[in-house]
Design a protein around this motif. Structure first.
Motif, short mmCIF file in Angstrom:
data_model
loop_
_atom_site.label_atom_id
_atom_site.label_comp_id
_atom_site.label_asym_id
_atom_site.label_seq_id
_atom_site.Cartn_x
_atom_site.Cartn_y
_atom_site.Cartn_z
N GLU A 254 19.09 -2.50 -9.09
CA GLU A 254 18.80 -2.93 -7.72
C GLU A 254 19.87 -2.38 -6.77
OE1 GLU A 254 16.98 -7.22 -7.80
OE2 GLU A 254 18.63 -7.15 -9.24
N LYS A 255 19.46 -1.45 -5.93
CA LYS A 255 20.36 -0.88 -4.92
C LYS A 255 19.54 -0.12 -3.89
CE LYS A 255 21.37 3.35 -7.56
NZ LYS A 255 22.45 4.20 -8.14
N ASP A 256 20.17 0.20 -2.78
CA ASP A 256 19.53 0.95 -1.69
C ASP A 256 18.22 0.31 -1.25
OD1 ASP A 256 21.61 2.81 -1.85
OD2 ASP A 256 20.54 4.02 -3.35
N GLY A 257 18.22 -1.02 -1.13
CA GLY A 257 17.03 -1.73 -0.65
C GLY A 257 16.03 -2.05 -1.72
N LEU A 258 16.26 -1.57 -2.97
CA LEU A 258 15.34 -1.83 -4.08
C LEU A 258 15.78 -3.11 -4.79
CD1 LEU A 258 12.90 -0.50 -5.54
CD2 LEU A 258 14.56 0.48 -7.14
N ALA A 259 14.85 -4.05 -4.98
CA ALA A 259 15.19 -5.33 -5.60
C ALA A 259 14.03 -5.82 -6.46
CB ALA A 259 15.52 -6.37 -4.54
N ILE A 260 14.37 -6.54 -7.53
CA ILE A 260 13.36 -7.16 -8.39
C ILE A 260 12.99 -8.51 -7.78
CG2 ILE A 260 12.85 -8.07 -10.69
CD1 ILE A 260 14.93 -6.08 -11.79
N ARG A 282 10.45 -4.55 -5.13
CA ARG A 282 10.21 -4.40 -3.70
C ARG A 282 11.24 -3.45 -3.12
NH1 ARG A 282 7.30 -8.52 -0.65
NH2 ARG A 282 6.09 -9.81 -2.11
N LYS A 283 10.83 -2.73 -2.08
CA LYS A 283 11.75 -1.85 -1.35
C LYS A 283 11.81 -2.33 0.09
CE LYS A 283 14.36 1.84 -0.68
NZ LYS A 283 13.93 3.21 -0.96
N ASP A 284 13.01 -2.77 0.50
CA ASP A 284 13.19 -3.32 1.84
C ASP A 284 12.19 -4.45 2.10
OD1 ASP A 284 15.23 -1.47 2.35
OD2 ASP A 284 13.77 0.04 3.01
N GLY A 285 11.96 -5.27 1.07
CA GLY A 285 11.10 -6.44 1.20
C GLY A 285 9.62 -6.18 1.05
N VAL A 286 9.22 -4.92 0.84
CA VAL A 286 7.80 -4.56 0.72
C VAL A 286 7.49 -4.21 -0.74
CG1 VAL A 286 6.01 -2.94 1.46
CG2 VAL A 286 7.78 -3.68 3.08
N PRO A 287 6.35 -4.71 -1.32
CA PRO A 287 5.99 -4.38 -2.70
C PRO A 287 6.01 -2.87 -2.93
CG PRO A 287 4.56 -6.11 -1.88
CD PRO A 287 5.38 -5.65 -0.71
N TYR A 288 6.71 -2.45 -4.00
CA TYR A 288 6.93 -1.02 -4.24
C TYR A 288 6.23 -0.54 -5.51
CZ TYR A 288 9.81 3.12 -3.17
OH TYR A 288 10.25 4.37 -2.78
N PHE A 289 6.52 -1.17 -6.66
CA PHE A 289 5.85 -0.85 -7.92
C PHE A 289 6.10 -1.99 -8.91
CE2 PHE A 289 10.10 1.00 -8.32
CZ PHE A 289 10.53 0.54 -9.56
N THR A 290 5.28 -2.02 -9.97
CA THR A 290 5.44 -2.98 -11.06
C THR A 290 5.63 -2.21 -12.35
OG1 THR A 290 4.10 -4.70 -10.00
CG2 THR A 290 4.32 -4.81 -12.39
N MET A 291 6.66 -2.59 -13.11
CA MET A 291 6.93 -1.93 -14.39
C MET A 291 6.79 -2.93 -15.53
SD MET A 291 10.14 0.45 -15.60
CE MET A 291 11.39 -0.83 -15.43
N SER A 292 5.97 -2.58 -16.53
CA SER A 292 5.77 -3.42 -17.71
C SER A 292 6.43 -2.76 -18.91
CB SER A 292 4.28 -3.62 -17.99
OG SER A 292 3.64 -4.25 -16.89
N VAL A 293 7.10 -3.56 -19.73
CA VAL A 293 7.79 -3.05 -20.92
C VAL A 293 7.32 -3.84 -22.13
CG1 VAL A 293 10.03 -2.53 -21.96
CG2 VAL A 293 9.82 -2.63 -19.46
N PHE A 294 6.94 -3.13 -23.19
CA PHE A 294 6.46 -3.79 -24.40
C PHE A 294 6.65 -2.86 -25.59
CE2 PHE A 294 3.03 -1.87 -21.96
CZ PHE A 294 2.43 -1.02 -22.87
N ALA A 358 12.95 10.36 -9.94
CA ALA A 358 14.36 10.29 -9.57
C ALA A 358 14.92 8.90 -9.82
CB ALA A 358 14.54 10.69 -8.11
N LEU A 359 14.12 7.86 -9.51
CA LEU A 359 14.55 6.49 -9.77
C LEU A 359 14.67 6.25 -11.28
CD1 LEU A 359 12.36 4.45 -7.24
CD2 LEU A 359 14.85 4.75 -7.17
N ALA A 360 13.70 6.78 -12.04
CA ALA A 360 13.71 6.57 -13.50
C ALA A 360 14.95 7.17 -14.13
CB ALA A 360 12.44 7.15 -14.11
N ASP A 361 15.46 8.26 -13.56
CA ASP A 361 16.66 8.89 -14.12
C ASP A 361 17.90 8.01 -13.97
OD1 ASP A 361 15.35 11.15 -15.02
OD2 ASP A 361 15.70 12.31 -13.18
#
Length: 369
Positions: A254-260, A282-294, A358-361
Protein backbone atom coordinates in the motif's frame (compact mmCIF):
# COMPACT_ATOMS: atom_id res chain seq x y z
CA UNK A 1 -7.79 -19.70 -16.95
CA UNK A 2 -7.37 -23.33 -15.89
CA UNK A 3 -8.62 -26.26 -17.91
CA UNK A 4 -11.24 -27.08 -15.28
CA UNK A 5 -12.53 -23.52 -15.29
CA UNK A 6 -12.69 -23.50 -19.09
CA UNK A 7 -14.69 -26.71 -19.20
CA UNK A 8 -16.99 -25.54 -16.49
CA UNK A 9 -17.52 -22.19 -18.13
CA UNK A 10 -18.14 -23.56 -21.60
CA UNK A 11 -20.27 -26.40 -20.33
CA UNK A 12 -22.48 -23.82 -18.69
CA UNK A 13 -22.56 -21.72 -21.82
CA UNK A 14 -23.52 -24.82 -23.83
CA UNK A 15 -26.40 -25.57 -21.48
CA UNK A 16 -27.50 -21.94 -21.56
CA UNK A 17 -27.67 -22.12 -25.35
CA UNK A 18 -30.31 -24.86 -25.07
CA UNK A 19 -33.58 -23.02 -25.44
CA UNK A 20 -31.97 -20.03 -27.11
CA UNK A 21 -34.24 -19.70 -30.12
CA UNK A 22 -37.87 -20.21 -30.95
CA UNK A 23 -38.94 -21.05 -34.48
CA UNK A 24 -41.31 -20.38 -37.33
CA UNK A 25 -42.88 -22.58 -39.95
CA UNK A 26 -42.34 -19.83 -42.51
CA UNK A 27 -38.80 -20.11 -43.95
CA UNK A 28 -39.17 -16.75 -45.74
CA UNK A 29 -38.98 -14.80 -42.49
CA UNK A 30 -35.75 -12.93 -41.96
CA UNK A 31 -33.87 -14.62 -39.08
CA UNK A 32 -34.50 -11.69 -36.72
CA UNK A 33 -38.21 -11.87 -37.50
CA UNK A 34 -38.18 -15.63 -36.96
CA UNK A 35 -36.73 -15.15 -33.50
CA UNK A 36 -39.13 -12.43 -32.44
CA UNK A 37 -42.12 -14.26 -33.93
CA UNK A 38 -41.11 -17.36 -32.01
CA UNK A 39 -40.91 -15.41 -28.76
CA UNK A 40 -44.35 -13.94 -29.32
CA UNK A 41 -46.04 -17.28 -29.94
CA UNK A 42 -43.85 -19.84 -28.18
CA UNK A 43 -45.36 -21.98 -25.46
CA UNK A 44 -43.62 -23.72 -22.61
CA UNK A 45 -43.29 -27.47 -23.23
CA UNK A 46 -44.95 -29.53 -20.52
CA UNK A 47 -43.60 -32.86 -19.30
CA UNK A 48 -40.81 -34.41 -21.32
CA UNK A 49 -38.05 -37.01 -21.33
CA UNK A 50 -34.88 -36.51 -23.37
CA UNK A 51 -31.55 -38.20 -23.97
CA UNK A 52 -28.61 -35.98 -24.92
CA UNK A 53 -25.01 -36.36 -26.01
CA UNK A 54 -22.53 -33.54 -25.35
CA UNK A 55 -19.18 -33.80 -27.13
CA UNK A 56 -16.35 -31.36 -26.35
CA UNK A 57 -13.02 -30.96 -28.15
CA UNK A 58 -10.26 -28.54 -27.15
CA UNK A 59 -8.19 -28.33 -30.34
CA UNK A 60 -5.27 -30.32 -28.90
CA UNK A 61 -5.92 -33.47 -30.94
CA UNK A 62 -7.07 -35.44 -27.90
CA UNK A 63 -10.10 -37.71 -28.06
CA UNK A 64 -13.35 -35.71 -27.63
CA UNK A 65 -14.86 -35.70 -24.16
CA UNK A 66 -18.33 -37.26 -24.39
CA UNK A 67 -20.98 -36.75 -21.74
CA UNK A 68 -24.28 -38.66 -21.88
CA UNK A 69 -27.33 -37.11 -20.22
CA UNK A 70 -30.92 -38.08 -19.50
CA UNK A 71 -33.56 -35.72 -18.18
CA UNK A 72 -37.10 -36.13 -16.91
CA UNK A 73 -39.29 -33.05 -16.36
CA UNK A 74 -42.81 -33.26 -14.92
CA UNK A 75 -45.77 -31.01 -15.67
CA UNK A 76 -45.37 -29.30 -12.28
CA UNK A 77 -41.68 -28.52 -12.86
CA UNK A 78 -39.98 -31.37 -10.98
CA UNK A 79 -36.74 -32.41 -12.63
CA UNK A 80 -34.31 -35.33 -12.63
CA UNK A 81 -31.05 -35.20 -14.57
CA UNK A 82 -28.46 -37.96 -14.91
CA UNK A 83 -25.07 -37.32 -16.50
CA UNK A 84 -22.07 -39.60 -16.94
CA UNK A 85 -18.98 -40.11 -19.08
CA UNK A 86 -19.14 -42.45 -22.07
CA UNK A 87 -17.60 -45.30 -20.04
CA UNK A 88 -20.21 -44.90 -17.28
CA UNK A 89 -17.87 -43.14 -14.84
CA UNK A 90 -18.28 -39.78 -13.11
CA UNK A 91 -22.03 -40.19 -12.81
CA UNK A 92 -24.04 -37.35 -11.28
CA UNK A 93 -27.73 -37.49 -10.39
CA UNK A 94 -29.53 -34.20 -9.77
CA UNK A 95 -33.04 -34.13 -8.32
CA UNK A 96 -35.25 -31.07 -7.97
CA UNK A 97 -38.49 -32.19 -6.30
CA UNK A 98 -39.94 -28.72 -5.77
CA UNK A 99 -38.86 -28.52 -2.14
CA UNK A 100 -35.26 -29.74 -2.17
CA UNK A 101 -32.27 -29.90 -4.49
CA UNK A 102 -30.06 -33.01 -4.33
CA UNK A 103 -26.81 -33.45 -6.26
CA UNK A 104 -25.54 -37.02 -5.82
CA UNK A 105 -22.18 -38.43 -6.99
CA UNK A 106 -22.23 -42.22 -6.42
CA UNK A 107 -18.52 -42.83 -7.10
CA UNK A 108 -17.48 -40.24 -4.55
CA UNK A 109 -20.21 -41.33 -2.13
CA UNK A 110 -21.11 -37.67 -1.73
CA UNK A 111 -24.31 -35.70 -1.99
CA UNK A 112 -25.08 -32.00 -1.70
CA UNK A 113 -28.55 -30.94 -0.62
CA UNK A 114 -30.34 -27.62 -0.20
CA UNK A 115 -33.79 -26.23 0.49
CA UNK A 116 -32.68 -22.62 -0.01
CA UNK A 117 -35.27 -20.90 -2.26
CA UNK A 118 -32.54 -19.04 -4.16
CA UNK A 119 -30.58 -22.20 -4.88
CA UNK A 120 -33.76 -23.97 -5.90
CA UNK A 121 -34.23 -21.37 -8.62
CA UNK A 122 -30.90 -22.20 -10.26
CA UNK A 123 -31.57 -23.99 -13.53
CA UNK A 124 -35.31 -23.42 -13.18
CA UNK A 125 -35.53 -20.32 -15.38
CA UNK A 126 -38.33 -20.81 -17.87
CA UNK A 127 -37.32 -21.59 -21.46
CA UNK A 128 -38.99 -18.44 -22.75
CA UNK A 129 -37.17 -16.31 -20.19
CA UNK A 130 -33.88 -17.91 -21.25
CA UNK A 131 -34.72 -17.02 -24.83
CA UNK A 132 -35.39 -13.40 -23.96
CA UNK A 133 -32.21 -13.06 -21.90
CA UNK A 134 -29.92 -14.73 -24.40
CA UNK A 135 -31.37 -12.93 -27.41
CA UNK A 136 -30.37 -9.70 -25.72
CA UNK A 137 -26.83 -11.07 -25.50
CA UNK A 138 -26.41 -12.02 -29.17
CA UNK A 139 -28.62 -9.75 -31.25
CA UNK A 140 -25.91 -7.10 -31.50
CA UNK A 141 -22.92 -9.44 -31.48
CA UNK A 142 -23.90 -12.09 -34.06
CA UNK A 143 -24.99 -12.28 -37.70
CA UNK A 144 -27.98 -14.64 -37.83
CA UNK A 145 -28.90 -16.63 -40.94
CA UNK A 146 -31.28 -19.48 -41.83
CA UNK A 147 -29.86 -22.80 -43.14
CA UNK A 148 -32.99 -24.77 -44.04
CA UNK A 149 -34.60 -27.71 -42.27
CA UNK A 150 -33.29 -31.03 -40.93
CA UNK A 151 -34.51 -34.03 -38.94
CA UNK A 152 -33.09 -34.40 -35.42
CA UNK A 153 -34.32 -37.16 -33.08
CA UNK A 154 -37.16 -37.89 -35.53
CA UNK A 155 -38.41 -34.31 -35.29
CA UNK A 156 -38.30 -31.54 -37.88
CA UNK A 157 -35.99 -28.72 -36.98
CA UNK A 158 -35.24 -25.29 -38.35
CA UNK A 159 -31.46 -24.78 -38.71
CA UNK A 160 -30.03 -21.39 -37.73
CA UNK A 161 -26.47 -20.05 -37.82
CA UNK A 162 -25.38 -17.27 -35.47
CA UNK A 163 -21.90 -16.08 -36.44
CA UNK A 164 -20.02 -13.84 -34.03
CA UNK A 165 -19.12 -10.44 -35.48
CA UNK A 166 -16.12 -10.12 -33.15
CA UNK A 167 -13.67 -12.89 -32.25
CA UNK A 168 -13.50 -11.58 -28.65
CA UNK A 169 -17.21 -12.23 -28.02
CA UNK A 170 -17.73 -14.70 -25.15
CA UNK A 171 -20.34 -16.65 -27.11
CA UNK A 172 -18.57 -17.60 -30.32
CA UNK A 173 -20.16 -19.03 -33.46
CA UNK A 174 -23.36 -20.96 -32.75
CA UNK A 175 -25.24 -23.35 -35.01
CA UNK A 176 -28.64 -24.51 -33.81
CA UNK A 177 -31.33 -26.93 -34.88
CA UNK A 178 -34.67 -25.78 -33.40
CA UNK A 179 -37.77 -27.95 -33.04
CA UNK A 180 -40.38 -26.31 -35.24
CA UNK A 181 -43.24 -27.08 -32.86
CA UNK A 182 -41.78 -25.61 -29.66
CA UNK A 183 -38.77 -23.81 -28.14
CA UNK A 184 -36.44 -26.79 -27.78
CA UNK A 185 -33.00 -26.64 -29.40
CA UNK A 186 -32.43 -30.28 -30.40
CA UNK A 187 -28.86 -29.79 -31.58
CA UNK A 188 -26.27 -27.07 -31.15
CA UNK A 189 -22.66 -26.60 -32.17
CA UNK A 190 -20.82 -23.93 -30.22
CA UNK A 191 -17.32 -22.78 -31.11
CA UNK A 192 -15.52 -20.52 -28.67
CA UNK A 193 -11.78 -20.12 -29.11
CA UNK A 194 -10.25 -23.61 -29.30
CA UNK A 195 -13.25 -25.19 -27.61
CA UNK A 196 -15.96 -26.83 -29.71
CA UNK A 197 -19.05 -28.20 -27.98
CA UNK A 198 -21.65 -30.24 -29.86
CA UNK A 199 -24.88 -31.05 -28.04
CA UNK A 200 -27.35 -33.41 -29.71
CA UNK A 201 -30.72 -34.72 -28.50
CA UNK A 202 -30.89 -38.37 -29.55
CA UNK A 203 -34.34 -39.05 -28.07
CA UNK A 204 -37.30 -36.79 -27.32
CA UNK A 205 -40.59 -37.82 -25.72
CA UNK A 206 -43.17 -35.10 -25.08
CA UNK A 207 -45.80 -35.57 -22.37
CA UNK A 208 -44.61 -39.04 -21.32
CA UNK A 209 -46.07 -40.89 -18.35
CA UNK A 210 -43.38 -40.30 -15.71
CA UNK A 211 -43.73 -42.26 -12.43
CA UNK A 212 -43.80 -40.03 -9.34
CA UNK A 213 -40.89 -41.89 -7.73
CA UNK A 214 -38.63 -40.71 -10.57
CA UNK A 215 -38.23 -37.49 -8.61
CA UNK A 216 -37.45 -39.20 -5.30
CA UNK A 217 -33.96 -40.25 -4.25
CA UNK A 218 -33.05 -42.32 -1.21
CA UNK A 219 -29.36 -41.89 -0.45
CA UNK A 220 -27.31 -44.88 0.82
CA UNK A 221 -26.25 -44.79 4.46
CA UNK A 222 -22.54 -44.50 3.61
CA UNK A 223 -23.00 -41.29 1.62
CA UNK A 224 -21.45 -38.11 3.00
CA UNK A 225 -24.13 -35.40 2.87
CA UNK A 226 -23.16 -31.74 2.63
CA UNK A 227 -25.58 -28.87 3.13
CA UNK A 228 -25.19 -26.45 0.24
CA UNK A 229 -26.57 -23.70 2.47
CA UNK A 230 -23.46 -23.97 4.65
CA UNK A 231 -20.89 -24.34 1.87
CA UNK A 232 -18.60 -21.72 0.38
CA UNK A 233 -18.88 -19.28 3.28
CA UNK A 234 -17.28 -15.85 2.95
CA UNK A 235 -16.21 -13.59 5.80
CA UNK A 236 -14.08 -10.49 6.27
CA UNK A 237 -10.66 -11.08 7.83
CA UNK A 238 -7.45 -9.19 8.63
CA UNK A 239 -4.15 -9.60 6.79
CA UNK A 240 -2.75 -11.44 9.81
CA UNK A 241 -5.64 -13.90 9.70
CA UNK A 242 -5.14 -14.33 5.94
CA UNK A 243 -1.56 -15.48 6.54
CA UNK A 244 -2.59 -17.81 9.35
CA UNK A 245 -4.89 -19.85 7.07
CA UNK A 246 -2.00 -20.99 4.88
CA UNK A 247 1.42 -20.27 3.50
CA UNK A 248 2.74 -16.76 3.01
CA UNK A 249 1.60 -15.21 -0.26
CA UNK A 250 2.54 -12.13 -2.26
CA UNK A 251 0.65 -8.85 -2.24
CA UNK A 252 1.07 -5.37 -3.68
CA UNK A 253 2.16 -2.96 -0.94
CA UNK A 254 0.00 0.00 0.00
CA UNK A 255 1.61 3.22 -1.22
CA UNK A 256 1.12 6.11 -3.64
CA UNK A 257 -2.62 6.23 -2.97
CA UNK A 258 -3.06 2.45 -3.33
CA UNK A 259 -4.75 0.81 -0.33
CA UNK A 260 -6.45 -2.47 0.56
CA UNK A 261 -10.05 -1.65 1.42
CA UNK A 262 -11.28 -5.14 2.31
CA UNK A 263 -9.90 -8.66 2.76
CA UNK A 264 -12.24 -11.65 2.53
CA UNK A 265 -11.77 -15.36 3.09
CA UNK A 266 -13.89 -17.69 0.97
CA UNK A 267 -13.93 -21.30 2.16
CA UNK A 268 -14.85 -23.45 -0.83
CA UNK A 269 -16.15 -26.96 -0.25
CA UNK A 270 -16.93 -29.87 -2.54
CA UNK A 271 -14.56 -30.79 -5.38
CA UNK A 272 -12.45 -27.62 -5.11
CA UNK A 273 -12.20 -27.63 -1.28
CA UNK A 274 -9.81 -24.75 -0.81
CA UNK A 275 -9.43 -21.43 0.98
CA UNK A 276 -9.34 -18.34 -1.21
CA UNK A 277 -8.17 -14.90 -0.03
CA UNK A 278 -9.65 -11.91 -1.87
CA UNK A 279 -8.05 -8.48 -1.57
CA UNK A 280 -9.97 -5.39 -2.76
CA UNK A 281 -7.66 -2.53 -3.76
CA UNK A 282 -8.61 1.13 -4.11
CA UNK A 283 -6.59 3.95 -5.69
CA UNK A 284 -7.19 7.36 -4.14
CA UNK A 285 -10.41 5.99 -2.64
CA UNK A 286 -11.77 4.60 -5.94
CA UNK A 287 -12.13 0.80 -6.60
CA UNK A 288 -9.08 -0.24 -8.62
CA UNK A 289 -8.81 -4.07 -8.83
CA UNK A 290 -9.48 -7.26 -6.87
CA UNK A 291 -6.81 -9.94 -6.43
CA UNK A 292 -7.65 -13.50 -5.37
CA UNK A 293 -5.00 -15.92 -4.10
CA UNK A 294 -5.50 -19.68 -3.74
CA UNK A 295 -3.51 -22.94 -4.00
CA UNK A 296 -2.67 -24.04 -7.54
CA UNK A 297 -4.11 -27.27 -8.86
CA UNK A 298 -1.51 -30.01 -8.60
CA UNK A 299 -2.03 -31.12 -12.18
CA UNK A 300 -1.43 -27.61 -13.50
CA UNK A 301 1.87 -26.92 -11.75
CA UNK A 302 4.48 -26.01 -14.35
CA UNK A 303 1.89 -26.19 -17.11
CA UNK A 304 2.35 -23.63 -19.84
CA UNK A 305 -0.55 -21.20 -19.93
CA UNK A 306 -2.31 -20.94 -23.28
CA UNK A 307 -5.19 -18.94 -24.67
CA UNK A 308 -8.27 -20.98 -25.57
CA UNK A 309 -11.22 -18.66 -25.07
CA UNK A 310 -12.10 -15.60 -27.15
CA UNK A 311 -10.36 -12.54 -25.79
CA UNK A 312 -7.59 -14.58 -24.14
CA UNK A 313 -3.91 -14.25 -24.89
CA UNK A 314 -0.76 -15.56 -23.18
CA UNK A 315 1.32 -12.95 -21.35
CA UNK A 316 4.35 -12.79 -19.09
CA UNK A 317 3.78 -11.51 -15.57
CA UNK A 318 6.58 -11.40 -12.98
CA UNK A 319 8.54 -13.73 -15.25
CA UNK A 320 5.72 -16.30 -15.14
CA UNK A 321 3.38 -17.53 -17.87
CA UNK A 322 -0.07 -16.02 -17.47
CA UNK A 323 -3.32 -15.49 -19.34
CA UNK A 324 -4.84 -12.08 -20.01
CA UNK A 325 -8.54 -11.96 -20.91
CA UNK A 326 -10.37 -8.96 -22.33
CA UNK A 327 -13.99 -9.20 -23.44
CA UNK A 328 -15.80 -5.90 -23.77
CA UNK A 329 -15.56 -4.31 -20.30
CA UNK A 330 -14.42 -7.52 -18.59
CA UNK A 331 -10.65 -7.78 -18.00
CA UNK A 332 -8.78 -10.35 -15.94
CA UNK A 333 -5.28 -11.68 -15.46
CA UNK A 334 -4.28 -15.11 -14.09
CA UNK A 335 -0.86 -16.58 -13.31
CA UNK A 336 0.77 -19.13 -11.00
CA UNK A 337 3.77 -18.63 -8.80
CA UNK A 338 5.27 -20.77 -6.02
CA UNK A 339 2.29 -23.16 -6.03
CA UNK A 340 -0.21 -20.35 -5.66
CA UNK A 341 -2.62 -18.98 -8.25
CA UNK A 342 -3.18 -15.24 -8.56
CA UNK A 343 -6.34 -14.03 -10.27
CA UNK A 344 -6.86 -10.31 -10.81
CA UNK A 345 -10.12 -8.67 -11.87
CA UNK A 346 -9.57 -5.17 -13.26
CA UNK A 347 -12.22 -2.72 -12.01
CA UNK A 348 -10.95 0.75 -12.91
CA UNK A 349 -11.32 1.09 -16.72
CA UNK A 350 -8.25 3.34 -16.77
CA UNK A 351 -5.96 0.69 -15.27
CA UNK A 352 -3.95 -0.85 -18.11
CA UNK A 353 -2.24 -4.23 -18.27
CA UNK A 354 1.19 -2.58 -18.46
CA UNK A 355 0.42 -0.47 -15.38
CA UNK A 356 -0.59 -3.54 -13.44
CA UNK A 357 2.54 -5.41 -14.55
CA UNK A 358 4.59 -2.58 -13.05
CA UNK A 359 2.62 -2.87 -9.80
CA UNK A 360 3.03 -6.67 -9.80
CA UNK A 361 6.81 -6.26 -9.98
CA UNK A 362 6.65 -4.56 -6.55
CA UNK A 363 4.85 -7.49 -4.88
CA UNK A 364 6.25 -8.59 -1.53
CA UNK A 365 5.46 -11.51 0.80
CA UNK A 366 2.87 -11.05 3.52
CA UNK A 367 4.71 -11.69 6.76
CA UNK A 368 3.31 -13.43 9.81
CA UNK A 369 2.85 -11.02 12.70
Amino acid sequence: MTKIKRKGCLGLIGLMMVGLFGCSSNPDFLPEQVLQHALDRSHEPSAHYVEVEMKTTDGTGKEPELILMKEWVSKDGKRRTEAEAQDGSAKTVTIHDGARLIIYQPELKQAMVSDDPELLQIGQTSPKKQVEQLLQMIQQTHEISARGEEEIADRTTYRVMAKAKDSTTLLGDQELWIDKENWMVLKSVSTSGNIRTETTYTKVELNPDIPADTFALELPEDVEIQDLNEMNSTREITMEEAVEIGKTFLHIPEKDGLAISRIELTELQGELKRNEVNLDYRKDGVPYFTMSVFPSQEDSEGEEQSAALPGEKPVKIRGQAGVWMKMNDFRSLVWQEQRLSYSVLFIDPNLSLDEFKALADTMIPVQRG
